[in-house]
Design an enzyme around this catalytic site. Structure first.
Site: not given
Ligand code: FES
Length: 177
Positions: A142-143
């Site tokens: 999710h970065g």
């Protein structure tokens, strides 16, 4: 049934009920005790020794500790400088590089390789892997982006990568756990 027989029968039922409870009590205690000793054994057996002699500045390795990935990274002077240049009070999980490493060995950054968001393994420890925009680790799930002290800088992860318990057994061997 005479009255005397009736009393004996009730006594027997009471005694049977008491011993069943007694047995159940033992049944509860035993698993707890064996669980406690098992986990002590597991803990003792699962400390991990890692030879760090071949890790050059700017390199990292992935090891395993208690079935989870651990990153051992030899920071370059530039990466140390970048970590120290950050205003700690601006961080989501404020910690200095010094607090996350051992005295006199701030170049050795040892953390769990488990993203503090939902537990993916971040990139950045393997040869050629993306380190993310803060030069540390990048979680592709999710970065989340971690800096060169493996502190969370961007993305949904709430905490820095966890620093496990460890010590230097010698200059070239680290004992984790
Ligand atoms: S698990 Fe790493 S960002 Fe979600």
């Amino acid at each position: 049934m005479t009255e005397a027989e009736g009393v004996r029968r009730r006594d027997f039922i009471n005694i049977a009920a008491v011993s069943a409870a007694g047995v159940a009590g033992v049944g509860i205690v035993v698993p707890l005790v064996s669980q406690m000793s098992a986990s002590a054994d597991v803990l003792a057996a699962s400390s991990t020794e890692i030879d760090i002699s071949a890790i050059k500045p700017g390199q990292a390795i992935k090891a395993e500790f208690r079935k989870q990935p651990v990153f051992v990274r030899n920071l370059t002077p530039k990466e140390i400088e970048e970590a120290n240049a950050v205003d700690v009070s601006s961080l989501r999980d404020p910690q200095t590089l010094e607090e996350r490493t051992k005295e006199g060995k701030t170049n050795w950054l040892i953390t769990m390789g488990v993203c503090t968001h939902l537990g993916c393994v971040p990139l950045g420890a393997g040869e050629g892997e993306a380190k993310g925009e803060f030069g540390g680790y990048f979680c592709p799930c999710h970065g989340s982006a971690y800096d060169t002290a493996a502190r969370i800088r961007k993305g949904p992860a709430p905490k820095n990568l966890e620093v496990p318990e460890y010590e230097f057994a010698s200059d070239t061997v680290v004992k984790i756990g």
